[in-house]
Design an enzyme around this catalytic site. Structure first.
Site, PDB file in Angstrom:
ATOM      1  CE1 TYR A   1      -0.904 -11.456   0.954  1.00 52.93           C
ATOM      2  CE2 TYR A   1      -3.295 -11.487   0.669  1.00 52.93           C
ATOM      3  CZ  TYR A   1      -2.142 -10.850   1.101  1.00 52.93           C
ATOM      4  OH  TYR A   1      -2.223  -9.597   1.682  1.00 52.93           O
TER       5      TYR A   1
ATOM      6  CB  ILE B   1      -4.835  -0.988   1.206  1.00 51.41           C
ATOM      7  CG1 ILE B   1      -5.713  -1.578   2.327  1.00 51.41           C
ATOM      8  CG2 ILE B   1      -4.170   0.321   1.647  1.00 51.41           C
ATOM      9  CD1 ILE B   1      -6.877  -0.727   2.798  1.00 51.41           C
TER      10      ILE B   1
ATOM     11  N   GLY C   1       8.962  -3.930   7.015  1.00 54.42           N
ATOM     12  CA  GLY C   1       8.500  -3.594   5.658  1.00 54.42           C
ATOM     13  C   GLY C   1       7.959  -2.174   5.588  1.00 54.42           C
ATOM     14  CB  ALA C   2       8.707   0.764   7.545  1.00 52.74           C
TER      15      ALA C   2
ATOM     16  CB  SER D   1      -5.248 -10.105   3.990  1.00 47.36           C
ATOM     17  OG  SER D   1      -6.044  -9.911   2.845  1.00 47.36           O
TER      18      SER D   1
HETATM   19  P1  NAP Z   1       3.804  -3.223  -0.380  1.00 47.16           P
HETATM   20  O1  NAP Z   1       3.507  -1.826  -0.762  1.00 47.16           O
HETATM   21  O2  NAP Z   1       4.146  -4.200  -1.429  1.00 47.16           O
HETATM   22  O3  NAP Z   1       4.987  -3.185   0.718  1.00 47.16           O
HETATM   23  C1  NAP Z   1       5.481  -4.377   1.235  1.00 47.16           C
HETATM   24  C2  NAP Z   1       6.634  -4.063   2.174  1.00 47.16           C
HETATM   25  O4  NAP Z   1       7.114  -5.320   2.688  1.00 47.16           O
HETATM   26  C3  NAP Z   1       7.792  -3.375   1.492  1.00 47.16           C
HETATM   27  O5  NAP Z   1       8.214  -2.300   2.279  1.00 47.16           O
HETATM   28  C4  NAP Z   1       8.884  -4.457   1.416  1.00 47.16           C
HETATM   29  O6  NAP Z   1      10.180  -3.922   1.642  1.00 47.16           O
HETATM   30  C5  NAP Z   1       8.523  -5.318   2.628  1.00 47.16           C
HETATM   31  N1  NAP Z   1       9.050  -6.661   2.525  1.00 47.16           N
HETATM   32  C6  NAP Z   1       8.772  -7.625   1.593  1.00 47.16           C
HETATM   33  N2  NAP Z   1       9.492  -8.724   1.833  1.00 47.16           N
HETATM   34  C7  NAP Z   1      10.245  -8.468   2.945  1.00 47.16           C
HETATM   35  C8  NAP Z   1      11.169  -9.224   3.685  1.00 47.16           C
HETATM   36  N3  NAP Z   1      11.503 -10.458   3.343  1.00 47.16           N
HETATM   37  N4  NAP Z   1      11.735  -8.640   4.783  1.00 47.16           N
HETATM   38  C9  NAP Z   1      11.420  -7.370   5.157  1.00 47.16           C
HETATM   39  N5  NAP Z   1      10.550  -6.612   4.472  1.00 47.16           N
HETATM   40  C10 NAP Z   1       9.963  -7.156   3.382  1.00 47.16           C
HETATM   41  O7  NAP Z   1       2.608  -3.872   0.442  1.00 47.16           O
HETATM   42  P2  NAP Z   1       1.439  -3.245   1.351  1.00 47.16           P
HETATM   43  O8  NAP Z   1       0.223  -3.240   0.545  1.00 47.16           O
HETATM   44  O9  NAP Z   1       1.887  -2.017   2.022  1.00 47.16           O
HETATM   45  O10 NAP Z   1       1.282  -4.447   2.391  1.00 47.16           O
HETATM   46  C11 NAP Z   1       1.687  -4.370   3.742  1.00 47.16           C
HETATM   47  C12 NAP Z   1       1.036  -5.516   4.495  1.00 47.16           C
HETATM   48  O11 NAP Z   1      -0.390  -5.380   4.442  1.00 47.16           O
HETATM   49  C13 NAP Z   1       1.346  -6.898   3.907  1.00 47.16           C
HETATM   50  O12 NAP Z   1       1.521  -7.822   4.950  1.00 47.16           O
HETATM   51  C14 NAP Z   1       0.095  -7.227   3.109  1.00 47.16           C
HETATM   52  O13 NAP Z   1      -0.100  -8.598   2.945  1.00 47.16           O
HETATM   53  C15 NAP Z   1      -0.969  -6.567   3.958  1.00 47.16           C
HETATM   54  N6  NAP Z   1      -2.208  -6.279   3.207  1.00 47.16           N
HETATM   55  C16 NAP Z   1      -2.196  -5.406   2.158  1.00 47.16           C
HETATM   56  C17 NAP Z   1      -3.400  -5.174   1.446  1.00 47.16           C
HETATM   57  C18 NAP Z   1      -3.491  -4.241   0.253  1.00 47.16           C
HETATM   58  O14 NAP Z   1      -4.548  -4.217  -0.414  1.00 47.16           O
HETATM   59  N7  NAP Z   1      -2.480  -3.474  -0.071  1.00 47.16           N
HETATM   60  C19 NAP Z   1      -4.561  -5.837   1.832  1.00 47.16           C
HETATM   61  C20 NAP Z   1      -4.520  -6.702   2.915  1.00 47.16           C
HETATM   62  C21 NAP Z   1      -3.335  -6.917   3.596  1.00 47.16           C
HETATM   63  P3  NAP Z   1      11.438  -4.101   0.615  1.00 47.16           P
HETATM   64  O15 NAP Z   1      10.997  -3.549  -0.717  1.00 47.16           O
HETATM   65  O16 NAP Z   1      12.513  -3.307   1.268  1.00 47.16           O
HETATM   66  O17 NAP Z   1      11.735  -5.568   0.552  1.00 47.16           O
END
Ligand code: NAP
Length: 246
Positions: free
Chosen positions: A154, A187, A11-12, A141
């Site tokens: 979640y 974040i 998910g980069a 998280s």
């Molecule tokens: P984001 O901006 O929505 O990015 C999510 C990434 O996951 C995207 O690159 C997406 O790629 C990929 N993804 C989703 N479904 C996928 C699948 N089936 N196979 C492969 N890739 C997939 O989210 P983020 O905030 O950066 O979150 C990253 C991680 O941190 C997550 O696990 C999230 O739960 C965790 N987290 C985030 C926060 C926050 O506040 N942002 C807080 C706590 C934890 P595609 O678009 O190519 O599918």
């Protein structure tokens, strides 16, 4: 800090995964950018890294599909013959009250956040066991630690990642593999774009450092765990939330 290391970030294509891939490449790793839907964004990131004279490649795989994950790791083995670091970052967040949460939402969330982490770890550890070293970092998280109304599924998926991390760390330690989790707070990424302004402000007022975190705030901690600096840390959950007091 990561010279000659091969690093896979799931998910980069955006958010925390993108920042992590970038910082790993800037620290001289060969970064493998995994994406599922966002091919264009993944390609943009790969080009950006290559334009800096650094190393990156990209690979499509839905982490919730065993066939996709298997093919991704076969291609990594063929191309690099090793994998030093796996960052299980791919994740989704679908919020709703318990009574309004349907099975499709449940299966998709658990499928990506938990099953995806399990599948990638299983295939990565197969390579890492043979080489006698490896680093696995899973994105949990703070919601998985504290819970939150409207986020039962979640939260459950991210709590499960903690149990999975601690167990995998105990099981894989003998092969020189460390397994840790990061628990970010709020974040600034696409994931939280739908949180309403008043709720966002209320949440922010509870953060001691007085600001929402950036993807880079999380990526720097992932870099620490991926590098030699974190060599004796395993089975841990590191909270990166600016001291959220809720
Ligand atoms: P984001 O901006 O929505 O990015 C999510 C990434 O996951 C995207 O690159 C997406 O790629 C990929 N993804 C989703 N479904 C996928 C699948 N089936 N196979 C492969 N890739 C997939 O989210 P983020 O905030 O950066 O979150 C990253 C991680 O941190 C997550 O696990 C999230 O739960 C965790 N987290 C985030 C926060 C926050 O506040 N942002 C807080 C706590 C934890 P595609 O678009 O190519 O599918």
């Amino acid at each position: 800090m990561l010279t000659d290391k091969v690093v896979l970030v799931t998910g980069a294509s955006r958010g925390i995964g993108r920042a992590t891939a970038l910082i790993a490449a800037e620290n001289n790793a060969h970064v493998i950018i995994n994406y599922n839907k966002s091919e264009e964004r993944a390609a943009e990131l790969m080009d950006l890294i290559r334009r800096k004279g650094l190393n990156a490649s990209m690979i499509k795989a839905d982490v919730s599909s065993e066939d996709d994950v298997k093919a991704m790791f076969e291609s990594i083995k063929e191309e690099h013959s090793k994998l030093d670091v796996l960052i299980n970052n791919a994740g989704i967040m679908r919020n709703n009250l318990l009574m309004l949460t349907n099975m499709e939402m449940f299966d998709r969330t658990i499928g990506i956040n938990l099953k995806g982490t399990f599948l990638c770890t299983r295939y990565a550890s197969n390579i890492m066991r043979k080489q006698g070293s490896g680093r696995i970092i899973n994105l949990s998280s703070t919601i998985g630690l504290k819970g939150n109304a409207g986020q039962t599924v979640y939260s459950a998926s991210k709590a499960a990642v903690v149990g999975f991390t601690r167990s995998a760390a105990k099981e894989l330690g003998r092969y020189g593999i460390t397994v840790n989790a990061i628990a970010p707070g709020l974040i600034e990424t696409n994931l939280i774009k739908d949180i309403k302004t008043d709720i966002r402000e209320k949440m922010m007022s509870n953060i001691a450092l007085g600001r929402i975190g950036t993807p880079e705030d999380v990526a720097k901690v992932i870099l620490f765990l991926s590098s030699d600096l974190g060599s004796y840390v395993s089975g841990e959950v590191i909270v990166v939330d600016g001291c959220q007091m809720m």
